[in-house]
Design a protein around this motif. Sequence first.
Motif, PDB file in Angstrom:
ATOM      1  N   ILE A  46       0.824  -1.210   0.141  1.00 33.28           N
ATOM      2  CA  ILE A  46      -0.016  -0.037   0.005  1.00 33.28           C
ATOM      3  C   ILE A  46       1.027   1.199   0.001  1.00 33.28           C
ATOM      4  CG2 ILE A  46      -1.810   1.292   1.006  1.00 33.28           C
ATOM      5  CD1 ILE A  46      -2.603  -1.384   2.642  1.00 33.28           C
ATOM      6  N   ASN A  47       1.580   1.498   1.208  1.00 41.19           N
ATOM      7  CA  ASN A  47       2.598   2.419   1.251  1.00 41.19           C
ATOM      8  C   ASN A  47       3.801   2.091   2.186  1.00 41.19           C
ATOM      9  OD1 ASN A  47       3.862   5.134   2.115  1.00 41.19           O
ATOM     10  ND2 ASN A  47       2.274   5.965   0.758  1.00 41.19           N
ATOM     11  N   TRP A  48       4.960   2.498   1.788  1.00 42.60           N
ATOM     12  CA  TRP A  48       6.106   2.095   2.756  1.00 42.60           C
ATOM     13  C   TRP A  48       6.169   2.561   4.038  1.00 42.60           C
ATOM     14  CZ3 TRP A  48       9.695   5.567   4.574  1.00 42.60           C
ATOM     15  CH2 TRP A  48       9.717   6.590   3.721  1.00 42.60           C
ATOM     16  N   ARG A  49       5.435   3.882   3.978  1.00 40.49           N
ATOM     17  CA  ARG A  49       5.385   4.564   5.338  1.00 40.49           C
ATOM     18  C   ARG A  49       4.633   3.744   6.404  1.00 40.49           C
ATOM     19  NH1 ARG A  49       7.397   9.609   5.072  1.00 40.49           N
ATOM     20  NH2 ARG A  49       8.076  10.454   2.969  1.00 40.49           N
ATOM     21  N   PHE A  50       3.534   3.023   5.970  1.00 39.55           N
ATOM     22  CA  PHE A  50       2.661   2.304   6.975  1.00 39.55           C
ATOM     23  C   PHE A  50       3.504   1.017   7.444  1.00 39.55           C
ATOM     24  CE2 PHE A  50      -1.413   3.118   4.242  1.00 39.55           C
ATOM     25  CZ  PHE A  50      -1.244   4.532   4.496  1.00 39.55           C
ATOM     26  N   VAL A  51       4.467   0.882   6.998  1.00 37.27           N
ATOM     27  CA  VAL A  51       5.313  -0.227   7.658  1.00 37.27           C
ATOM     28  C   VAL A  51       5.942   0.196   8.865  1.00 37.27           C
ATOM     29  CG1 VAL A  51       7.783  -1.352   7.566  1.00 37.27           C
ATOM     30  CG2 VAL A  51       6.088  -1.442   5.440  1.00 37.27           C
ATOM     31  N   PHE A  52       6.135   1.440   9.201  1.00 38.18           N
ATOM     32  CA  PHE A  52       6.608   2.214  10.235  1.00 38.18           C
ATOM     33  C   PHE A  52       5.515   2.833  11.169  1.00 38.18           C
ATOM     34  CE2 PHE A  52      10.290   2.875   7.386  1.00 38.18           C
ATOM     35  CZ  PHE A  52      11.018   2.119   7.846  1.00 38.18           C
ATOM     36  N   LEU A  53       4.547   2.989  10.634  1.00 39.03           N
ATOM     37  CA  LEU A  53       3.183   3.476  11.388  1.00 39.03           C
ATOM     38  C   LEU A  53       2.752   2.445  12.304  1.00 39.03           C
ATOM     39  CD1 LEU A  53       1.358   6.047  11.976  1.00 39.03           C
ATOM     40  CD2 LEU A  53      -0.192   5.105   9.933  1.00 39.03           C
ATOM     41  N   VAL A  54       2.891   1.501  11.897  1.00 34.34           N
ATOM     42  CA  VAL A  54       2.122   0.234  12.653  1.00 34.34           C
ATOM     43  C   VAL A  54       2.644   0.010  13.903  1.00 34.34           C
ATOM     44  CG1 VAL A  54       3.568  -1.604  11.894  1.00 34.34           C
ATOM     45  CG2 VAL A  54       1.309  -2.078  12.378  1.00 34.34           C
ATOM     46  N   SER A  55       3.987   0.412  14.248  1.00 35.23           N
ATOM     47  CA  SER A  55       4.437   0.561  15.454  1.00 35.23           C
ATOM     48  C   SER A  55       3.961   1.429  16.531  1.00 35.23           C
ATOM     49  CB  SER A  55       6.040   0.579  15.570  1.00 35.23           C
ATOM     50  OG  SER A  55       6.483  -0.720  14.874  1.00 35.23           O
ATOM     51  N   VAL A  56       3.428   2.615  15.977  1.00 39.40           N
ATOM     52  CA  VAL A  56       2.813   3.706  16.866  1.00 39.40           C
ATOM     53  C   VAL A  56       1.939   3.364  17.652  1.00 39.40           C
ATOM     54  CG1 VAL A  56       2.287   6.113  16.674  1.00 39.40           C
ATOM     55  CG2 VAL A  56       3.839   5.489  15.143  1.00 39.40           C
ATOM     56  N   PRO A  57       0.819   2.880  17.258  1.00 48.26           N
ATOM     57  CA  PRO A  57      -0.156   2.475  18.114  1.00 48.26           C
ATOM     58  C   PRO A  57       0.370   1.404  19.096  1.00 48.26           C
ATOM     59  CG  PRO A  57      -0.726   1.470  16.095  1.00 48.26           C
ATOM     60  CD  PRO A  57       0.547   2.553  16.073  1.00 48.26           C
ATOM     61  N   PHE A  58       1.113   0.500  18.804  1.00 51.52           N
ATOM     62  CA  PHE A  58       1.758  -0.558  19.857  1.00 51.52           C
ATOM     63  C   PHE A  58       2.209   0.372  21.039  1.00 51.52           C
ATOM     64  CE2 PHE A  58       0.687  -3.714  16.541  1.00 51.52           C
ATOM     65  CZ  PHE A  58       0.301  -4.613  17.265  1.00 51.52           C
ATOM     66  N   GLY A  59       3.285   1.174  20.566  1.00 48.96           N
ATOM     67  CA  GLY A  59       3.938   1.815  21.426  1.00 48.96           C
ATOM     68  C   GLY A  59       3.261   2.814  22.219  1.00 48.96           C
ATOM     69  N   ALA A  60       2.330   3.687  21.686  1.00 53.57           N
ATOM     70  CA  ALA A  60       1.526   4.492  22.432  1.00 53.57           C
ATOM     71  C   ALA A  60       0.790   4.020  23.368  1.00 53.57           C
ATOM     72  CB  ALA A  60       0.767   5.368  21.502  1.00 53.57           C
ATOM     73  N   SER A  61      -0.070   2.768  23.154  1.00 58.52           N
ATOM     74  CA  SER A  61      -0.724   2.051  24.168  1.00 58.52           C
ATOM     75  C   SER A  61       0.180   1.295  25.235  1.00 58.52           C
ATOM     76  CB  SER A  61      -1.593   1.117  23.400  1.00 58.52           C
ATOM     77  OG  SER A  61      -0.816  -0.003  22.725  1.00 58.52           O
ATOM     78  N   GLY A  62       1.352   0.857  24.696  1.00 57.58           N
ATOM     79  CA  GLY A  62       2.215   0.254  25.754  1.00 57.58           C
ATOM     80  C   GLY A  62       3.051   1.400  26.719  1.00 57.58           C
ATOM     81  N   THR A  63       3.183   2.649  26.255  1.00 55.74           N
ATOM     82  CA  THR A  63       3.690   3.598  27.193  1.00 55.74           C
ATOM     83  C   THR A  63       2.720   4.061  28.084  1.00 55.74           C
ATOM     84  OG1 THR A  63       5.193   4.490  25.076  1.00 55.74           O
ATOM     85  CG2 THR A  63       4.720   6.149  26.997  1.00 55.74           C
ATOM     86  N   ILE A  64       1.525   4.186  27.720  1.00 62.46           N
ATOM     87  CA  ILE A  64       0.488   4.675  28.610  1.00 62.46           C
ATOM     88  C   ILE A  64       0.115   3.645  29.835  1.00 62.46           C
ATOM     89  CG2 ILE A  64      -2.037   5.218  28.906  1.00 62.46           C
ATOM     90  CD1 ILE A  64      -1.712   6.502  26.030  1.00 62.46           C
ATOM     91  N   TRP A  65       0.024   2.375  29.142  1.00 59.63           N
ATOM     92  CA  TRP A  65      -0.368   1.213  30.081  1.00 59.63           C
ATOM     93  C   TRP A  65       0.923   1.028  31.258  1.00 59.63           C
ATOM     94  CZ3 TRP A  65      -0.791  -4.384  27.841  1.00 59.63           C
ATOM     95  CH2 TRP A  65      -1.388  -5.319  28.968  1.00 59.63           C
ATOM     96  N   ALA A  66       2.049   0.914  30.732  1.00 64.03           N
ATOM     97  CA  ALA A  66       3.325   1.030  31.545  1.00 64.03           C
ATOM     98  C   ALA A  66       3.240   2.084  32.797  1.00 64.03           C
ATOM     99  CB  ALA A  66       4.534   0.895  31.012  1.00 64.03           C
ATOM    100  N   PHE A  67       2.813   3.233  32.141  1.00 65.04           N
ATOM    101  CA  PHE A  67       2.960   4.326  33.105  1.00 65.04           C
ATOM    102  C   PHE A  67       1.853   4.304  34.190  1.00 65.04           C
ATOM    103  CE2 PHE A  67       1.465   8.642  34.404  1.00 65.04           C
ATOM    104  CZ  PHE A  67       2.434   9.441  34.968  1.00 65.04           C
ATOM    105  N   LEU A  68       0.523   3.779  33.922  1.00 60.80           N
ATOM    106  CA  LEU A  68      -0.472   3.729  34.858  1.00 60.80           C
ATOM    107  C   LEU A  68      -0.359   2.537  35.650  1.00 60.80           C
ATOM    108  CD1 LEU A  68      -3.291   4.683  32.197  1.00 60.80           C
ATOM    109  CD2 LEU A  68      -2.421   6.138  34.189  1.00 60.80           C
TER     110      LEU A  68
END
Length: 582
Positions: free
Chosen positions: A196-218
């Motif tokens: 689809i688009n090569w940029r989406f290859v890197f975008l897929v890690s963002v929701p994992f990372g954001a949710s993991g960061t918030i979850w770990a903090f809380l």
Amino acid sequence: MKDHTTVRMLEPGGGRTSRAARKRGGEGGPRYKWVVLSNTTLGMLMATINSSILLISLPAIFSGIGINPLAPGETNYFLWLLQGYLVVTATLLVTFGRISDIFGRVKLYNLGFAIFTLGSLLLFLAPGSGNTAALELIIFRLIQGVGGGFLFANSTALLTDAFPVHQRGFAMGINQIAAILGSIIGLILGGVLSAINWRFVFLVSVPFGASGTIWAFLMLRETVTNRGHHKIDWLGNLTFAAGLTILLVGITYGTEPYGSSSTGWSNPFVIGSLVGGVVLLVLFVWIELRVSEPMFRLDLFKIRMFAAGNVSGFLASVGRGGLQFMLVIWLQGIWLPLHGYAFEVTPLWSGIYILPLMGGFIVIAPLSGWLSDRFGARMFSTTGMLIQAVGFLGLTFLPANFDYAWFALVLVMLGVGQGMFAAPNTIAIMNSVPTPHRGVASGIRATFQNAAIVMSIGVFFSIITAGLASTLSAALLRGLVQENVPLSIATTISHLPPTSALFAAFLGYNPMATLLPASVLHHLPPPNQAALLSKSFFPNLISSPFMVGLHAVFYLSTMFCLIAAFASLLRGQRYIHESTSA
């Protein structure tokens, strides 16, 4: 080294916890250990998805930014996108582990999630094109590596803190299954998203990372507090980071051709890097033996279980670290094209055909971890290495165009062997150290593993390249002339560096379509065009010399696994450190 046989059952966290921490759901809460397992498993899943998704998406990424990674002077971008993350992570793990022991493992684990997410977002947004974009991607991957360093340095320590002794091996097995599943998911996502688009290859890690960061903090809490005043060993940190980085950079560039040589081991820069890196690491050891609060904690190696576990883990990683890389080249460059697969789809299908390796690991890893909680690691880790040695030896009996049933059977054997070794060995290392030093112990273990993987890829790749260099040029010249390619053009193409041939196979390119000038190709008779661009022309040319180098690699892996089995056997009987306070 002392041979300890005492086993003392510690309380679930292995350290003291304040009443306030227990009220917040810390160690005193019976469900907290599962919170830690789920969060660290998410981190492991994210990191491995990010790794495998990149492997399969590199052709789309290079096409998207507009560079040819096989062109002269461009292969460095390919190497650093592939290896840069591992080099940075390996360099920083021990430092991050020690800092985490001082300032709090949860705090710096959370920071790792945030940095990794930032790196993923920057990769998605990389604004440049051409070489500028390639350099930006490498820099942002290095930022990801910093975040990964914090995650890897602390996840094992957090699991050890949270789980009671009799459940740690099982928890470690579950956590390591996430790594295998992440590899599978990454291959599938890479195939879909890069189309689809090569940029989406890197975008897929963002929701994992954001949710993991918030979850770990809380949800995560410091269950072990390292009280008192501590100094940071700045000189030790500096010499270790510089020495290991320079050494691994030298190994990485050793795979590049230099002058008339097919590899770069005679390159003065490579030689200087290897010598300089070793000198700095020797200086680092000298410093660590003299400072009051060392970064590396060399005294931990006086613990027999810790020393034997790390030595066997290092040897196992050297033997197995380049396996997936070698198998992918074998499948993509030879077997899949010979079985009718287009070069463009070989990256995805190579991942699918390697699945038996992962299946064996998934079945055995949690079981061996659970059993090692009861019977100790020595029997399982040693047997696992012996099974892997038999598996590597089995690969040497397969021809280039093998029967897949036998190939899959050997892969299952290799996966079973690794599954029997990984979790028991890891938890044995962590159980053997005092609670306040689990962060640095986790960092040391992961450093040995990651540095060994970089070394394995560099050395094994060089062996295969040397095998190709001996006959590839003559085979190319002969094959091109037979298909009516003008002698001058055929001679030029026949000087193709073996590394370019291997990179082409790894990236899913048909080298003939890339190397033959369009004007020459279009003037050839249609039968010759069809033969040159066929799925079998290039694989048949490289299969014989490639297998010579590949068999040498598998023999070397067998030797490393056997030595690792012997080192594992020397770990002594089950030992769990008796300290119960930080």
